[in-house]
Scaffold this active site. Structure first.
Site, short mmCIF file in Angstrom:
data_model
loop_
_atom_site.label_atom_id
_atom_site.label_comp_id
_atom_site.label_asym_id
_atom_site.label_seq_id
_atom_site.Cartn_x
_atom_site.Cartn_y
_atom_site.Cartn_z
N ASP A 250 0.85 -1.36 0.05
CA ASP A 250 0.19 -0.23 0.05
C ASP A 250 0.71 1.24 0.07
OD1 ASP A 250 -2.48 -1.56 0.13
OD2 ASP A 250 -1.93 -1.71 2.34
N LYS A 251 2.21 1.10 -0.11
CA LYS A 251 3.14 2.28 0.12
C LYS A 251 2.87 3.06 -1.23
CE LYS A 251 8.02 3.46 0.49
NZ LYS A 251 8.26 3.85 -1.09
#
Length: 251
Positions: free
Chosen positions: A41-42
């Site tokens: 999710d970065k």
């Protein structure tokens, strides 16, 4: 740092060409319980890349294949090593798409570059996109212009390829190390091999990514070039590295 993973084919099976997203998901799954559990999710660069599962081709049960995963972050490689050793010890099968394997060995590798007579070769295609704002600058034909970007291919300006390749690598280097390296002549000699078109399946949709294969050569590289190119061998060249594109090997 790199992690060389030895795989044994768990059954007679065909080589699945659209493996990229599935192999990426397998890597994220290995990292789930580590300090990299939220990497998926970065925003921005993920700082890892991987090779093809090789050799490419249909497999008999028991055939030994290899996979390389690379990252400039040694802790990420160590976080992959721990669960993979557990899989190897338990002899539990892993599935990457329809392909099934057992992990039968691991080896950590650290690639160091010399300053003279250096050659590196792309093992997977380098993806370079020309953004819409640069269409005029690089003479992209009107009928080929698309919204947002087009993929670089040999009929377009080589300057566009070189500039985007260098800028992308320097941005990743600065982001990872917190440095402020500005525009720099990283590359010296280029040998174009071929253009590629690779199908990838993401979230149930099929996309075609256009890339290219290269050999890069240096008669001599200074310390800045050496550091950034060495970083690129672990982080990947070009774009879509966390899908396995831009994986480069030292010859």
């Amino acid at each position: 740092m790199r992690l060389l993973i030895y795989l044994r084919a768990a059954k007679e099976q065909s080589y699945e060409l659209m493996y990229h997203h599935k192999l990426q998901g397998f890597i994220y799954g290995l990292l789930r319980d580590s300090g990299f559990g939220t990497l998926h999710d970065k925003e921005g660069y993920k700082f890892f890349c991987f090779s093809n599962i090789f050799p490419i081709g249909d497999m008999e049960e028991g055939k030994i294949l290899k996979l390389l995963v690379a990252s400039p972050n040694d802790k990420l490689i160590e976080s992959l090593e721990t669960p993979l050793r557990g899989l190897s010890a338990s002899k539990r099968r892993i599935n990457i798409g329809e392909m099934s394997f057992e992990v039968v060995g691991l080896k950590k590798l650290e690639i160091k570059l010399k300053s003279r007579d250096l050659r590196v070769l792309t093992a997977t295609p380098v993806i370079i996109r020309i953004p819409e704002r640069n269409y005029e600058r690089y003479g992209i034909p009107e009928e080929e212009r698309k919204a947002r970007y087009v993929y670089w291919r040999p009929k377009y300006s080589f300057e566009a390829f070189l500039k985007q390749l260098s800028e992308n690598l320097i941005k990743k280097f600065n982001d990872f190390y917190g440095t402020k390296l500005s525009e720099y002549e990283l590359f010296e000699q280029f040998v174009f091999r071929r253009v590629t078109a690779t199908k990838v399946a993401i979230d149930g949709r099929e996309y075609v990514l256009v890339g290219s294969m290269w050999e890069f050569q240096w008669d001599y590289m200074d310390e800045t070039q050496r550091r950034v190119i060495e970083f690129g061998l672990d982080a990947g060249f070009g774009e879509r590295n966390s899908l396995g594109f831009g994986f480069v090997n030292k010859i």
